[in-house]
Design a protein around this motif. Structure first.
Motif, PDB file in Angstrom:
ATOM      1  N   ARG A  85       0.809  -1.216   0.000  1.00 56.82           N
ATOM      2  CA  ARG A  85       0.000   0.000   0.000  1.00 56.82           C
ATOM      3  C   ARG A  85       0.841   1.266   0.000  1.00 56.82           C
ATOM      4  O   ARG A  85       0.341   2.337  -0.332  1.00 56.82           O
ATOM      5  CB  ARG A  85      -0.921   0.005   1.214  1.00 56.82           C
ATOM      6  CG  ARG A  85      -2.031  -1.034   1.139  1.00 56.82           C
ATOM      7  CD  ARG A  85      -2.774  -1.128   2.432  1.00 56.82           C
ATOM      8  NE  ARG A  85      -3.878  -2.079   2.358  1.00 56.82           N
ATOM      9  CZ  ARG A  85      -4.491  -2.599   3.394  1.00 56.82           C
ATOM     10  NH1 ARG A  85      -4.115  -2.244   4.624  1.00 56.82           N
ATOM     11  NH2 ARG A  85      -5.475  -3.464   3.245  1.00 56.82           N
ATOM     12  N   VAL A  89       0.118   5.216  -1.327  1.00 52.64           N
ATOM     13  CA  VAL A  89       0.078   6.291  -0.336  1.00 52.64           C
ATOM     14  C   VAL A  89       1.044   7.406  -0.726  1.00 52.64           C
ATOM     15  O   VAL A  89       0.701   8.598  -0.653  1.00 52.64           O
ATOM     16  CB  VAL A  89       0.418   5.732   1.058  1.00 52.64           C
ATOM     17  CG1 VAL A  89       0.629   6.871   2.062  1.00 52.64           C
ATOM     18  CG2 VAL A  89      -0.688   4.798   1.547  1.00 52.64           C
ATOM     19  N   GLY A 257      -9.718   9.020   4.749  1.00 52.31           N
ATOM     20  CA  GLY A 257      -8.697   8.354   3.954  1.00 52.31           C
ATOM     21  C   GLY A 257      -9.234   7.631   2.744  1.00 52.31           C
ATOM     22  O   GLY A 257      -8.466   7.149   1.917  1.00 52.31           O
ATOM     23  N   TYR A 261      -7.979   3.756  -0.362  1.00 54.04           N
ATOM     24  CA  TYR A 261      -6.812   4.501   0.110  1.00 54.04           C
ATOM     25  C   TYR A 261      -6.527   5.692  -0.808  1.00 54.04           C
ATOM     26  O   TYR A 261      -5.416   6.201  -0.836  1.00 54.04           O
ATOM     27  CB  TYR A 261      -5.587   3.590   0.155  1.00 54.04           C
ATOM     28  CG  TYR A 261      -5.558   2.680   1.365  1.00 54.04           C
ATOM     29  CD1 TYR A 261      -4.782   2.992   2.481  1.00 54.04           C
ATOM     30  CD2 TYR A 261      -6.311   1.525   1.416  1.00 54.04           C
ATOM     31  CE1 TYR A 261      -4.754   2.173   3.597  1.00 54.04           C
ATOM     32  CE2 TYR A 261      -6.291   0.690   2.528  1.00 54.04           C
ATOM     33  CZ  TYR A 261      -5.514   1.030   3.610  1.00 54.04           C
ATOM     34  OH  TYR A 261      -5.500   0.207   4.722  1.00 54.04           O
ATOM     35  N   THR A 264      -5.596   8.663   1.270  1.00 55.70           N
ATOM     36  CA  THR A 264      -4.735   8.363   2.414  1.00 55.70           C
ATOM     37  C   THR A 264      -3.332   8.872   2.118  1.00 55.70           C
ATOM     38  O   THR A 264      -2.572   8.238   1.383  1.00 55.70           O
ATOM     39  CB  THR A 264      -4.698   6.842   2.692  1.00 55.70           C
ATOM     40  OG1 THR A 264      -6.010   6.393   2.989  1.00 55.70           O
ATOM     41  CG2 THR A 264      -3.794   6.541   3.877  1.00 55.70           C
ATOM     42  N   TYR A 269      -1.635   7.696   6.892  1.00 58.60           N
ATOM     43  CA  TYR A 269      -1.240   6.289   6.912  1.00 58.60           C
ATOM     44  C   TYR A 269      -0.449   5.971   8.182  1.00 58.60           C
ATOM     45  O   TYR A 269      -0.596   4.902   8.776  1.00 58.60           O
ATOM     46  CB  TYR A 269      -0.411   5.973   5.677  1.00 58.60           C
ATOM     47  CG  TYR A 269      -0.173   4.499   5.443  1.00 58.60           C
ATOM     48  CD1 TYR A 269      -1.237   3.607   5.339  1.00 58.60           C
ATOM     49  CD2 TYR A 269       1.115   4.004   5.304  1.00 58.60           C
ATOM     50  CE1 TYR A 269      -1.015   2.257   5.115  1.00 58.60           C
ATOM     51  CE2 TYR A 269       1.346   2.655   5.085  1.00 58.60           C
ATOM     52  CZ  TYR A 269       0.265   1.789   4.989  1.00 58.60           C
ATOM     53  OH  TYR A 269       0.491   0.448   4.776  1.00 58.60           O
ATOM     54  N   ARG A 272      -2.946   5.581  10.874  1.00 59.45           N
ATOM     55  CA  ARG A 272      -3.625   4.283  10.801  1.00 59.45           C
ATOM     56  C   ARG A 272      -2.750   3.166  11.359  1.00 59.45           C
ATOM     57  O   ARG A 272      -3.235   2.277  12.071  1.00 59.45           O
ATOM     58  CB  ARG A 272      -3.992   3.971   9.352  1.00 59.45           C
ATOM     59  CG  ARG A 272      -5.282   4.611   8.873  1.00 59.45           C
ATOM     60  CD  ARG A 272      -5.645   4.113   7.492  1.00 59.45           C
ATOM     61  NE  ARG A 272      -7.007   4.494   7.135  1.00 59.45           N
ATOM     62  CZ  ARG A 272      -7.565   4.177   5.966  1.00 59.45           C
ATOM     63  NH1 ARG A 272      -6.872   3.483   5.072  1.00 59.45           N
ATOM     64  NH2 ARG A 272      -8.810   4.540   5.705  1.00 59.45           N
ATOM     65  N   GLN A 273      -1.471   3.209  11.029  1.00 58.10           N
ATOM     66  CA  GLN A 273      -0.583   2.152  11.514  1.00 58.10           C
ATOM     67  C   GLN A 273      -0.385   2.250  13.026  1.00 58.10           C
ATOM     68  O   GLN A 273      -0.316   1.229  13.715  1.00 58.10           O
ATOM     69  CB  GLN A 273       0.781   2.248  10.807  1.00 58.10           C
ATOM     70  CG  GLN A 273       0.731   1.951   9.321  1.00 58.10           C
ATOM     71  CD  GLN A 273       0.260   0.544   9.022  1.00 58.10           C
ATOM     72  OE1 GLN A 273       0.658  -0.412   9.686  1.00 58.10           O
ATOM     73  NE2 GLN A 273      -0.588   0.402   8.017  1.00 58.10           N
TER      74      GLN A 273
END
Length: 314
Positions: A85, A89, A257, A261, A264, A269, A272-273
């Motif tokens: 991803r 991003v 987001g 994505y 995002t 990102y 989110r992580q």
């Protein structure tokens, strides 16, 4: 008499004041260090300290849900290359920055030129254009969220023009365009003031001489005004570039987001992580990646000043 004078002289030598232990220069240096100490300590606590902690976390597997904290070495950095991803991003982040900066600079400069005219009621227009800067970011974004709904004011206005508006917040291209427009309109007022101050500092004798020589308004603006205000333009470009990488609230409140994505960006990102999956170690590696990108961009723009910025002393 001679003996008395000798004794007095000897006493005078004994009673002579000693030179100060600290010279004036040393005292000034100590005072300077004391005055700068709060700034240095604040920089260490607010900038360097968190940066070091992010680097430390990036070398570990730190899962907030399980409380697991184990040394990972370069695993998180290797995961950057394997993350499917991350390219999308980074592409979304690049598109966002590339659109935000030119549009924001152009709109702010245009508004500054317009409100720099000596017209009745021009101060009212200055206040109107600057007003979005004073509005709370959350309030500004929430209002735009309602305006961009399928049955919101924006699509209603388009229908009056026989245009079928998209679902701004749920279609990938439209969602990115909506976030960009909302951000550009929010920050245009501040840069407008910066450019307005720069325009008002341009020597009038230069522009008047150019017009006497036959140069039109556009030629005068391009050849005289723009070079003179180029330092302010470069500063605004640098600030907008850094600010574009930090846009978070608008994306969170407008699109979350999504869809998918498509909106995002890198900082979202990272969020989110860190708080979605609970992987603070990988989020730390992503944060250092963003720091490296910003450092390279800022250094490149700073070097660019030698070619595009006008200096009066040159």
């Amino acid at each position: 008499m001679v003996q008395v004078q000798t004794e007095v002289s000897a006493g005078s030598e004994v009673a002579a004041p000693r030179p100060p232990r600290l010279t004036r220069r040393v005292r000034e240096q100590i005072a300077g260090y004391l005055f700068t100490a709060p700034l240095v300590l604040g920089f260490l606590a607010i900038v360097i300290g968190p940066l070091v902690m992010v680097g430390w976390y990036s070398l570990h597997h730190f899962e907030t849900l399980t409380g697991q904290f184990t040394f990972a070495g370069a695993d998180n950095y290797e995961a950057l290359a394997d993350d499917p991803r991350l390219p999308g991003v980074l592409a979304a982040t690049g598109l966002f920055v590339v659109c935000i900066v030119p549009l924001g600079i152009s709109l702010s400069l245009l508004l500054a030129v317009l409100v720099n005219q000596k017209l009745p009621g021009i101060k009212v227009f200055r206040a109107i254009f600057f007003a979005p800067t004073l509005v709370s970011l959350a309030a500004w974004t929430i209002v735009w969220h309602f305006l961009l709904l399928p049955n919101g004011a924006v699509n209603s206005l388009l229908r009056t023009l026989s245009i079928h508006g998209p679902d701004w917040l749920r279609e990938p291209g439209a969602a990115m365009a909506a976030v960009i427009v909302v951000q550009v309109l929010k920050g245009a007022g501040m840069n407008m003031l910066i450019f307005l101050a720069a325009l008002q500092s341009v020597p009038k004798e230069l522009t008047e001489s150019a017009r006497v020589d036959g140069a039109g308004r556009f030629r005068t603006f391009r050849s005289i005004t723009l070079p003179i205000i180029s330092p302010e333009i470069l500063m605004a470009v640098m600030l907008m570039t850094i600010g574009a990488f930090k846009v978070f609230e608008q994306i969170l409140l407008l699109t979350g987001g999504g869809p998918g994505y498509s909106t995002t960006v890198l900082i979202f990102y990272i969020y989110r992580q860190a708080f979605g999956t609970g992987d603070l170690g990988y989020a730390g590696a992503l944060s250092l990646l963003m720091f490296a990108i910003l450092l390279l961009l800022t250094a490149g723009l700073w070097q660019l000043r030698k070619k595009v910025v006008f200096y009066e002393s040159d």
